[in-house]
Design a protein around this motif. Structure first.
Motif, PDB file in Angstrom:
ATOM      1  N   SER A 138      -0.510  17.614  -9.070  1.00  0.00           N
ATOM      2  CA  SER A 138      -1.027  18.501 -10.125  1.00  0.00           C
ATOM      3  C   SER A 138       0.107  19.260 -10.806  1.00  0.00           C
ATOM      4  O   SER A 138      -0.086  19.873 -11.845  1.00  0.00           O
ATOM      5  N   ARG A 177      -9.226  15.476  -5.366  1.00  0.00           N
ATOM      6  CA  ARG A 177     -10.446  16.297  -5.305  1.00  0.00           C
ATOM      7  C   ARG A 177     -11.580  15.489  -5.906  1.00  0.00           C
ATOM      8  O   ARG A 177     -11.331  14.639  -6.758  1.00  0.00           O
ATOM      9  N   PRO A 178     -12.825  15.801  -5.533  1.00  0.00           N
ATOM     10  CA  PRO A 178     -13.939  14.989  -6.026  1.00  0.00           C
ATOM     11  C   PRO A 178     -13.931  14.791  -7.550  1.00  0.00           C
ATOM     12  O   PRO A 178     -14.101  13.667  -8.032  1.00  0.00           O
ATOM     13  N   ARG A 180      -5.992  14.465  10.780  1.00  0.00           N
ATOM     14  CA  ARG A 180      -6.085  13.558   9.617  1.00  0.00           C
ATOM     15  C   ARG A 180      -5.370  12.225   9.848  1.00  0.00           C
ATOM     16  O   ARG A 180      -5.522  11.308   9.056  1.00  0.00           O
ATOM     17  N   THR A 215     -11.754  10.299  -2.240  1.00  0.00           N
ATOM     18  CA  THR A 215     -12.557  11.467  -2.601  1.00  0.00           C
ATOM     19  C   THR A 215     -14.024  11.052  -2.719  1.00  0.00           C
ATOM     20  O   THR A 215     -14.335   9.866  -2.877  1.00  0.00           O
ATOM     21  N   ASP A 239     -16.754  19.990  -1.423  1.00  0.00           N
ATOM     22  CA  ASP A 239     -18.073  19.385  -1.661  1.00  0.00           C
ATOM     23  C   ASP A 239     -18.997  19.533  -0.451  1.00  0.00           C
ATOM     24  O   ASP A 239     -18.563  19.468   0.691  1.00  0.00           O
ATOM     25  N   MET A 289      -4.329  15.277   3.366  1.00  0.00           N
ATOM     26  CA  MET A 289      -4.438  13.817   3.492  1.00  0.00           C
ATOM     27  C   MET A 289      -3.218  13.131   2.872  1.00  0.00           C
ATOM     28  O   MET A 289      -2.700  12.141   3.404  1.00  0.00           O
ATOM     29  N   ARG A 337       0.810  16.242  -1.932  1.00  0.00           N
ATOM     30  CA  ARG A 337       1.071  17.485  -1.189  1.00  0.00           C
ATOM     31  C   ARG A 337      -0.126  17.936  -0.358  1.00  0.00           C
ATOM     32  O   ARG A 337      -0.053  18.895   0.395  1.00  0.00           O
ATOM     33  N   GLY A 338      -1.242  17.254  -0.516  1.00  0.00           N
ATOM     34  CA  GLY A 338      -2.457  17.651   0.205  1.00  0.00           C
ATOM     35  C   GLY A 338      -2.375  17.284   1.685  1.00  0.00           C
ATOM     36  O   GLY A 338      -1.451  16.584   2.119  1.00  0.00           O
ATOM     37  N   LEU A 360      -6.197  10.726  -3.217  1.00  0.00           N
ATOM     38  CA  LEU A 360      -6.624  11.672  -2.172  1.00  0.00           C
ATOM     39  C   LEU A 360      -6.511  13.080  -2.754  1.00  0.00           C
ATOM     40  O   LEU A 360      -5.739  13.897  -2.275  1.00  0.00           O
ATOM     41  N   PHE A 386     -12.590   7.226   6.002  1.00  0.00           N
ATOM     42  CA  PHE A 386     -11.645   6.169   6.405  1.00  0.00           C
ATOM     43  C   PHE A 386     -11.572   6.010   7.928  1.00  0.00           C
ATOM     44  O   PHE A 386     -10.919   5.086   8.405  1.00  0.00           O
ATOM     45  N   ILE A 423     -11.420  14.953  -9.684  1.00  0.00           N
ATOM     46  CA  ILE A 423     -10.216  14.252 -10.170  1.00  0.00           C
ATOM     47  C   ILE A 423     -10.225  12.776  -9.725  1.00  0.00           C
ATOM     48  O   ILE A 423      -9.829  11.883 -10.483  1.00  0.00           O
ATOM     49  N   ALA A 467     -14.059   4.925  -0.320  1.00  0.00           N
ATOM     50  CA  ALA A 467     -14.372   5.067   1.107  1.00  0.00           C
ATOM     51  C   ALA A 467     -14.739   6.518   1.404  1.00  0.00           C
ATOM     52  O   ALA A 467     -13.859   7.374   1.483  1.00  0.00           O
ATOM     53  N   PRO A 468     -16.032   6.829   1.568  1.00  0.00           N
ATOM     54  CA  PRO A 468     -16.397   8.216   1.892  1.00  0.00           C
ATOM     55  C   PRO A 468     -15.762   8.684   3.200  1.00  0.00           C
ATOM     56  O   PRO A 468     -15.549   9.874   3.389  1.00  0.00           O
ATOM     57  N   HIS A 479      -9.310   9.506 -12.014  1.00  0.00           N
ATOM     58  CA  HIS A 479      -8.189   8.615 -11.677  1.00  0.00           C
ATOM     59  C   HIS A 479      -8.664   7.180 -11.472  1.00  0.00           C
ATOM     60  O   HIS A 479      -7.984   6.231 -11.865  1.00  0.00           O
TER      61      HIS A 479
END
Ligand SMILES: NC(=O)C1=CN([C@@H]2O[C@H](COP(=O)(O)OP(=O)(O)OC[C@H]3O[C@@H](n4cnc5c(N)ncnc54)[C@H](O)[C@@H]3O)[C@@H](O)[C@H]2O)C=CC1
Ligand SMILES: O=C(O)C1=N[C@H](C(=O)O)C[C@H](O)C1
Length: 267
Positions: free
Chosen positions: A37, A79-80, A238, A101, A162, A15, A12-13, A77, A129, A82, A126-127, A86
């Motif tokens: 979530s 959160r940092p 995005r 993330t 972040d 990205m 749902r984000g 995609l 993409f 999570i 990948a910091p 994962h």
């Protein structure tokens, strides 16, 4: 080419919604589940912003999802905090993983690299993409050999959690591979307002801007005697990240171990 079966975390984000569209448009990609979530038990097509054709189940817990679903690649995609969890869960299940993330320490990277090797599987963190951002980082590394006084200004939307960005950190790390640590600015400079000179990595100053209206932007500024070079990249939306996500999913099928940065898989 065989279909690549994907579990997407964070559907749902901002990205995640782009990634769903990209998966739908890629003939050899198949979404087999999503981890959100909330919304356990729904179908992906029931989530707001999701393509109506997507008949894959939603789980609210990665472990349950991995225990129930046969897949090839987990794409995260979220959160940092999570993404890190994962990645570890997916590797423990022997699944290939693509992580967008940021926020991985050197210790995290070492530990996860060892885990990927032990499980004989592949992972890509990948910091950034966006192909243009990878080029910005590579060009910056090249320029740093000749112009070692450098400041980075990264600018992002004000929902970003972040700071500094993963891209700014990765850029600075790539530069430290070719440049000795050095103190920049006047030897006696002082900050009259804390933070005025930004964060510091081996002498490179990093400044983070957060404002509504921005997406993801970075300038790497090199100063030399009588000259200034600026290398700049802008992601205006995005969608700019999606060719890189697609490349990472395809590439991770053929690698063993952990790759940190898309520059390592771009030909
Ligand atoms: N590597 C790259 O090129 C890029 C990376 N990013 C990173 O990707 C991440 C997502 O970015 P955005 O989509 O802009 O953020 P966002 O805030 O729009 O979306 C994050 C989504 O993750 C979900 N989420 C939170 N906890 C979860 C959990 N435990 N399980 C499953 N889903 C969970 C949230 O509900 C939300 O829908 C951020 O960490 C961001 O920094 C963003 C853009 C590009
Ligand atoms: O949070 C974002 O938006 C982005 N995060 C990544 C980062 O931290 O560098 C990549 C891109 O800059 C967008």
């Amino acid at each position: 080419m065989n279909n690549i079966r994907i579990i997407l975390a964070g559907p749902r984000g901002k990205m995640g919604q782009e990634a769903l569209k990209m998966i739908e448009e890629t003939p050899h990609f198949e979404l087999v589940a999503a981890v959100d979530s909330k919304n356990d038990g729904l179908q992906v097509k029931d989530l707001s912003g999701a393509p109506q054709s997507m008949e894959a189940p939603v789980y609210d817990d990665m472990e349950n999802c991995l225990a129930s679903i046969e897949a090839d690649v987990v794409v995260d995609l979220t959160r940092p905090d999570i993404g890190k969890i994962h990645l570890e869960l997916a590797l423990k299940h022997g699944l290939r993983t693509v992580i967008g993330t940021t926020g991985f320490s050197n210790e995290d990277l070492e530990r996860l690299k060892a885990l990927a090797e032990e499980k004989q599987t592949g992972a890509i963190i990948a910091p950034n993409f966006a192909i243009g951002a990878i080029l910005m980082m590579k060009f910056s590394q090249m320029a740093a050999k000749y112009l070692p006084d450098i400041e980075i200004i990264e600018k992002h939307h004000d929902q970003k959690l972040d700071a500094p960005s993963g891209t700014a950190l990765k850029t600075a790390q790539l530069i430290t591979e070719v440049r000795e640590e050095k103190k920049q600015g006047h030897p006696d400079e002082r900050e009259d307002l804390k933070g005025a000179r930004g964060a510091e990595l081996e002498g490179i100053r990093i400044h983070s801007v957060r404002l509504p209206g921005l997406v993801a932007h970075q300038e790497v500024i090199f100063g030399g005697e009588g000259q200034v070079l600026t290398i700049r990249h802008d992601s205006m939306n995005r969608t700019s990240f999606m060719p890189g996500v697609r490349l990472a999913v395809e590439s991770v099928m053929n690698i063993e171990g952990l790759v940190y940065g898309l520059e390592n898989i771009m030909e």
